[in-house]
Enzyme design. Structure first.
Site, short mmCIF file in Angstrom:
data_model
loop_
_atom_site.label_atom_id
_atom_site.label_comp_id
_atom_site.label_asym_id
_atom_site.label_seq_id
_atom_site.Cartn_x
_atom_site.Cartn_y
_atom_site.Cartn_z
N LYS A 182 0.84 -1.20 0.00
CA LYS A 182 0.00 0.00 0.00
C LYS A 182 0.88 1.25 0.00
CE LYS A 182 -0.26 0.06 5.05
NZ LYS A 182 -1.15 0.22 6.21
N ARG B 196 -10.49 0.07 15.29
CA ARG B 196 -10.34 0.73 13.99
C ARG B 196 -11.24 -0.02 13.04
NH1 ARG B 196 -4.44 1.43 11.18
NH2 ARG B 196 -4.89 -0.73 10.63
N HIS C 67 -5.97 -7.03 13.32
CA HIS C 67 -4.74 -6.24 13.30
C HIS C 67 -4.37 -5.82 14.72
CE1 HIS C 67 -1.61 -4.06 11.26
NE2 HIS C 67 -1.95 -2.92 11.81
N ARG D 15 1.49 -10.78 7.83
CA ARG D 15 1.45 -9.64 6.92
C ARG D 15 2.59 -8.69 7.27
NH1 ARG D 15 -3.58 -9.58 9.28
NH2 ARG D 15 -3.07 -7.54 10.15
N TYR E 231 14.17 31.20 5.84
CA TYR E 231 13.09 31.95 6.46
C TYR E 231 13.25 32.06 7.98
CZ TYR E 231 10.53 31.49 2.04
OH TYR E 231 10.15 31.56 0.72
N CYS F 210 12.50 24.71 3.41
CA CYS F 210 11.54 25.43 2.56
C CYS F 210 10.75 24.44 1.70
CB CYS F 210 12.28 26.43 1.68
SG CYS F 210 13.34 27.57 2.58
N ASP G 265 10.95 23.80 -1.47
CA ASP G 265 11.70 23.11 -2.52
C ASP G 265 13.17 22.93 -2.20
OD1 ASP G 265 9.36 23.49 -4.35
OD2 ASP G 265 9.97 25.58 -4.16
#
Length: 391
Positions: free
Chosen positions: A47, A145, A177, A234, A277, A324, A326
């Protein structure tokens, strides 16, 4: 080990960063899990783009390593595997209303059901497609869950058995689980095993087929709870070489991902220069600043500011100033660095670079979050000990 460089086939331009994935490591890890499973089948969870490592190449490597089944959260992930020719059994376990159940059945994807309404939807899809649905019934043993609570478990079984009597559903599995298997000794572990045992006894009394695969063990349980292995385990994070219980060591796993970038700029600046920054980092003396073209848009958490380390020019260096969108900056001191030099954010640690676990520890998170956040701007490149390159 050499890794192929990803290039744009039109412009032949090298990418500024890449996540290098060692498929041999994945095969090794799955083989190790197979040994620990002691005869139980291995399902590898692929997943979330194989935990950020790349869905199809990693699924194939897992099967080559000894996995007999694959697991996905969503049907669309399973369908993507089928579209690439992966024929192994695949279980998709997070079913919401209006999922593409018809296509799942047509492609032979196994489905999880945790409530009668899911069985009803699967039965309707089976009627439309003329295909028999292969279903795993999920019981909630204490994670609160997914899954049917034990009080609702008989009703779920009754719905599935009714569909089976109609010839449209095959019950191929029963599962749950763990919530705390990564916390050795936690009382919830034995409590959940007891509930799972009771759920299986109820299923047996209601005459669920005895060959239905029983599975509850995840990566942590595979290594530490032999009583939880049942018919299948699993494995998620361990398949990619990251320890499910870091305080117990690496279990012999080999991290599969190495995240690298090439410097975009290197420049000398005077003492007292504020960096990035907010000027959260200020140079203490004249120094060289190196610009790394990765940022929070690529999955480098903003919290890595002034905390996480990288390897540059043979030395570990802490990120200097705010991460930042990028890019981020590293203070290289007086070492000679230049544009295009490689910087390693994390890897297996064999060259002195930080590991993914170290990044997770420095950021107060888990390795799962680090690797799954690496974004689509960062290409995955693949290599293994045989020198093969994946598609």
């Amino acid at each position: 080990m050499s890794f192929p460089i990803v290039v744009d086939t039109k412009d032949q331009v090298r990418t500024p960063a890449e996540a290098r994935v060692d498929l041999a490591a994945i095969r090794h890890n799955v083989g190790l899990l197979r040994e620990r499973a002691a005869g139980a089948e291995i399902m590898v969870a692929v997943k979330a783009d194989a935990y950020g490592h790349g869905l199809v190449p990693c699924a194939r490597a897992a099967l080559e390593g000894g996995a007999t089944r694959l697991g996905t959260a969503f049907i669309r992930e399973a369908l993507a595997l089928r579209a690439e020719g992966v024929t192994a059994p695949i279980l998709a376990w997070l079913i919401t209303p209006d999922e593409p159940l018809d296509e799942a059945l047509l492609q032979g994807v196994e489905l999880s059901a945790s409530a009668p309404w899911v069985i009803d939807a699967i039965v309707a899809a089976a009627a439309r497609t003329g295909r028999i649905a292969r279903v795993h019934l999920e019981v909630d043993t204490g994670m609160s869950r997914g899954g049917a609570p034990l009080s609702a478990w008989p009703a779920l079984i009754e719905s599935a058995l009714a569909a089976r009597a109609e010839g449209v559903v095959e019950i191929v599995g029963m599962w749950s689980h763990f919530a705390c298997s990564d916390i050795p000794g936690h009382p919830a572990i034995e409590a959940q095993l007891a509930v799972f045992g009771e759920a299986l006894r109820i299923a047996d009394a209601m005459r669920v087929p005895s060959d239905a695969i029983r599975h509850i063990a995840n990566s942590a349980a595979t290594f530490t709870l032999p009583q939880a292995r049942y018919d299948m385990v699993r494995s998620g994070i361990a398949s990619y070489g990251l320890s499910p219980i870091p305080e117990m060591g690496d279990f012999g796993l080999r991290p599969a991902m190495t995240l690298v970038a090439r410097l975009a700029q290197a420049k000398r600046v005077p003492a007292g220069s504020g960096v990035s920054y907010g000027h959260l980092y200020v140079t203490e003396r004249e120094t060289t600043l190196a610009l790394v073209p990765l940022g929070y848009a690529d999955g480098i958490l903003r919290g890595a500011t002034n905390r996480a380390e990288v390897l540059l020019a043979g030395r570990r260096r802490r990120i200097s100033g705010r991460v930042c969108m990028d890019q981020f900056v590293v203070d290289a001191g007086d070492d000679v660095v230049a544009e295009g030099d490689e910087v390693i954010l994390f890897g297996p640690g064999t060259r002195g670079e930080p590991t993914c676990q170290e990044w997770a520890d420095s950021l107060g998170t888990i390795t799962h979050e680090i690797v799954t956040r690496i974004g689509s701007r960062v290409p995955r490149v693949y290599a293994d000990e045989r020198g093969d390159q994946a598609d």
